[in-house]
Design a protein around this motif. Structure first.
Motif, PDB file in Angstrom:
ATOM      1  N   ALA A   1       0.783  -2.800   4.210  1.00 51.57           N
ATOM      2  CA  ALA A   1      -0.585  -2.418   3.862  1.00 51.57           C
ATOM      3  C   ALA A   1      -0.596  -1.544   2.611  1.00 51.57           C
ATOM      4  O   ALA A   1      -1.453  -1.713   1.724  1.00 51.57           O
ATOM      5  N   ALA A   2       0.367  -0.621   2.514  1.00 54.58           N
ATOM      6  CA  ALA A   2       0.439   0.242   1.334  1.00 54.58           C
ATOM      7  C   ALA A   2       0.773  -0.566   0.081  1.00 54.58           C
ATOM      8  O   ALA A   2       0.207  -0.325  -0.993  1.00 54.58           O
ATOM      9  N   ALA A   3       1.682  -1.525   0.209  1.00 54.26           N
ATOM     10  CA  ALA A   3       2.029  -2.374  -0.943  1.00 54.26           C
ATOM     11  C   ALA A   3       0.820  -3.162  -1.418  1.00 54.26           C
ATOM     12  O   ALA A   3       0.561  -3.272  -2.634  1.00 54.26           O
ATOM     13  N   LEU A   4       0.060  -3.718  -0.492  1.00 56.02           N
ATOM     14  CA  LEU A   4      -1.138  -4.466  -0.868  1.00 56.02           C
ATOM     15  C   LEU A   4      -2.186  -3.548  -1.487  1.00 56.02           C
ATOM     16  O   LEU A   4      -2.871  -3.924  -2.447  1.00 56.02           O
ATOM     17  N   ALA A   5      -2.321  -2.336  -0.937  1.00 58.91           N
ATOM     18  CA  ALA A   5      -3.301  -1.398  -1.471  1.00 58.91           C
ATOM     19  C   ALA A   5      -2.984  -1.014  -2.916  1.00 58.91           C
ATOM     20  O   ALA A   5      -3.901  -0.805  -3.726  1.00 58.91           O
ATOM     21  N   ALA A   6      -1.710  -0.942  -3.235  1.00 60.09           N
ATOM     22  CA  ALA A   6      -1.337  -0.600  -4.616  1.00 60.09           C
ATOM     23  C   ALA A   6      -1.883  -1.622  -5.601  1.00 60.09           C
ATOM     24  O   ALA A   6      -2.242  -1.276  -6.736  1.00 60.09           O
ATOM     25  N   GLY A   7      -1.966  -2.885  -5.183  1.00 60.83           N
ATOM     26  CA  GLY A   7      -2.476  -3.917  -6.077  1.00 60.83           C
ATOM     27  C   GLY A   7      -3.952  -4.184  -5.941  1.00 60.83           C
ATOM     28  O   GLY A   7      -4.596  -4.612  -6.912  1.00 60.83           O
ATOM     29  N   ASN A   8      -4.505  -3.919  -4.753  1.00 57.45           N
ATOM     30  CA  ASN A   8      -5.878  -4.344  -4.476  1.00 57.45           C
ATOM     31  C   ASN A   8      -6.916  -3.239  -4.474  1.00 57.45           C
ATOM     32  O   ASN A   8      -8.118  -3.524  -4.541  1.00 57.45           O
TER      33      ASN A   8
ATOM     34  N   ALA B   1      -0.204   4.721  -9.234  1.00 57.97           N
ATOM     35  CA  ALA B   1       0.557   4.064 -10.294  1.00 57.97           C
ATOM     36  C   ALA B   1       0.500   2.547 -10.173  1.00 57.97           C
ATOM     37  O   ALA B   1       1.063   1.836 -11.010  1.00 57.97           O
ATOM     38  N   ARG B   2      -0.144   2.058  -9.113  1.00 58.66           N
ATOM     39  CA  ARG B   2      -0.253   0.620  -8.850  1.00 58.66           C
ATOM     40  C   ARG B   2       1.128  -0.022  -8.698  1.00 58.66           C
ATOM     41  O   ARG B   2       1.355  -1.161  -9.095  1.00 58.66           O
ATOM     42  N   ASP B   3       2.038   0.727  -8.075  1.00 59.77           N
ATOM     43  CA  ASP B   3       3.416   0.265  -7.903  1.00 59.77           C
ATOM     44  C   ASP B   3       3.603  -0.150  -6.439  1.00 59.77           C
ATOM     45  O   ASP B   3       3.837   0.680  -5.559  1.00 59.77           O
ATOM     46  N   ALA B   4       3.509  -1.453  -6.169  1.00 58.65           N
ATOM     47  CA  ALA B   4       3.545  -1.957  -4.800  1.00 58.65           C
ATOM     48  C   ALA B   4       4.883  -1.683  -4.123  1.00 58.65           C
ATOM     49  O   ALA B   4       4.929  -1.269  -2.956  1.00 58.65           O
ATOM     50  N   ALA B   5       5.982  -1.931  -4.840  1.00 56.39           N
ATOM     51  CA  ALA B   5       7.304  -1.746  -4.241  1.00 56.39           C
ATOM     52  C   ALA B   5       7.528  -0.281  -3.874  1.00 56.39           C
ATOM     53  O   ALA B   5       8.059   0.034  -2.795  1.00 56.39           O
ATOM     54  N   ARG B   6       7.112   0.618  -4.752  1.00 60.71           N
ATOM     55  CA  ARG B   6       7.301   2.047  -4.482  1.00 60.71           C
ATOM     56  C   ARG B   6       6.388   2.506  -3.345  1.00 60.71           C
ATOM     57  O   ARG B   6       6.778   3.347  -2.529  1.00 60.71           O
ATOM     58  N   ALA B   7       5.170   1.960  -3.267  1.00 62.46           N
ATOM     59  CA  ALA B   7       4.256   2.325  -2.182  1.00 62.46           C
ATOM     60  C   ALA B   7       4.817   1.872  -0.839  1.00 62.46           C
ATOM     61  O   ALA B   7       4.758   2.608   0.153  1.00 62.46           O
ATOM     62  N   ARG B   8       5.344   0.640  -0.795  1.00 59.61           N
ATOM     63  CA  ARG B   8       5.937   0.137   0.442  1.00 59.61           C
ATOM     64  C   ARG B   8       7.105   1.021   0.880  1.00 59.61           C
ATOM     65  O   ARG B   8       7.223   1.401   2.050  1.00 59.61           O
ATOM     66  N   LYS B   9       7.964   1.345  -0.061  1.00 56.33           N
ATOM     67  CA  LYS B   9       9.151   2.153   0.236  1.00 56.33           C
ATOM     68  C   LYS B   9       8.759   3.563   0.692  1.00 56.33           C
ATOM     69  O   LYS B   9       9.338   4.103   1.651  1.00 56.33           O
ATOM     70  N   ALA B  10       7.761   4.158   0.033  1.00 49.01           N
ATOM     71  CA  ALA B  10       7.349   5.517   0.386  1.00 49.01           C
ATOM     72  C   ALA B  10       6.714   5.563   1.768  1.00 49.01           C
ATOM     73  O   ALA B  10       6.957   6.496   2.549  1.00 49.01           O
ATOM     74  N   MET B  11       5.909   4.542   2.084  1.00 52.27           N
ATOM     75  CA  MET B  11       5.284   4.514   3.401  1.00 52.27           C
ATOM     76  C   MET B  11       6.340   4.303   4.494  1.00 52.27           C
ATOM     77  O   MET B  11       6.301   4.948   5.550  1.00 52.27           O
ATOM     78  N   ARG B  12       7.279   3.401   4.233  1.00 53.30           N
ATOM     79  CA  ARG B  12       8.331   3.161   5.225  1.00 53.30           C
ATOM     80  C   ARG B  12       9.161   4.423   5.440  1.00 53.30           C
ATOM     81  O   ARG B  12       9.496   4.778   6.581  1.00 53.30           O
TER      82      ARG B  12
END
Length: 251
Positions: A129-136, A227-238
């Motif tokens: 969800a965080a990765a998608l939010a970074a882009g959407n 920063a609209r960084d999906a990979a970093r958002a996913r990693k930070a949330m995990r």
């Protein structure tokens, strides 16, 4: 103590029932301590987290007192409290009303999900969800996520017990993902009152620095989203959810 392998759902309830039966048979007398979590997990062939949930359930029922670092003490029933012991009465940490949260989600009702099942479900859903939010996420949604983060910071400074800003932060990220299923799931999981067992786990095992540790982890998630960084958002949330699960597992 006769031990039976536990295999069905709601493991903690079955474990609690076995332990309570042993207490009622006199195998563990008032004032004595139950075997350590790790030993019980091995005897019952279940995870240590299921044992921890069972012990919390027994404490709520007034059968034991969980003493962090000192073992689990068996208590004598007290007829004055309907079978619960005085130590087990009043241990619920309560629920603070929050106008912003109630306006967004409606008044809370109790959500009866075992603590670790709730956390594990979140760990599966929220990183994506965080990765998608970074882009959407729209600019307005990012601003709402930041406002929830700032709400959480205020909660920490004011010593809030239930941290409504924390829950808003996660719910708004799920909404910004653009996936209505993620939003509905997180809204349901976090918009309701946690079970008494979950709240008791928080009261017992939350370290003093957890609110500020969580705040730093939320900041890392927010930075990645902005920063609209999906990979970093996913990693930070995990990393954030793994940290929370680790705290309650290892405590």
């Amino acid at each position: 103590m006769p031990i039976q392998a536990i295999q069905n759902r709601r493991l903690y309830q079955q474990i609690a029932d076995q332990l309570l039966e042993a207490i009622e048979r006199g195998e563990y007398r008032p004032g004595s301590t139950l075997p350590p979590e790790r030993e019980l997990a091995k005897l019952l062939n279940v995870s240590r987290t299921s044992v921890r949930e069972a012990l919390l359930a027994l404490e709520i029922r007034g059968a034991v007192r969980v003493r962090v670092g000192s073992g689990v003490e068996v208590l004598a029933p007290s007829p004055d409290t309907g079978g619960a012991t005085p130590a087990a009465v009043g241990t619920d940490i309560g629920w603070e009303p929050d106008p912003e949260l109630d306006a967004e989600l409606g008044p809370p009702v109790t959500l009866d999900i075992p603590p670790f099942a709730l956390l594990e479900a979140r760990a599966l859903v929220e990183p994506e969800a965080a990765a998608l939010a970074a882009g959407n996420a729209s600019d307005a949604q990012l601003a709402a996520i930041r406002a929830a983060y700032e709400h959480n910071v205020r909660d920490n400074r004011e010593g809030s017990k239930t941290h409504p800003g924390d829950r808003l932060f996660h719910i708004r990220i799920a909404e910004a993902s653009g996936n209505p299923a993620y939003h509905a799931l997180l809204r349901h999981l976090l918009g309701h009152r946690y079970s008494e067992m979950f709240r008791r786990m928080q009261a017992l095992y939350t370290p003093d620095d957890m609110p500020h540790r969580s705040e730093r982890e939320h900041q890392a998630i927010l930075d990645a989203l902005e920063a609209r960084d999906a990979a970093r958002a996913r990693k930070a949330m995990r990393a954030h959810l793994d940290s929370v699960i680790g705290i309650f597992t290892r405590a």
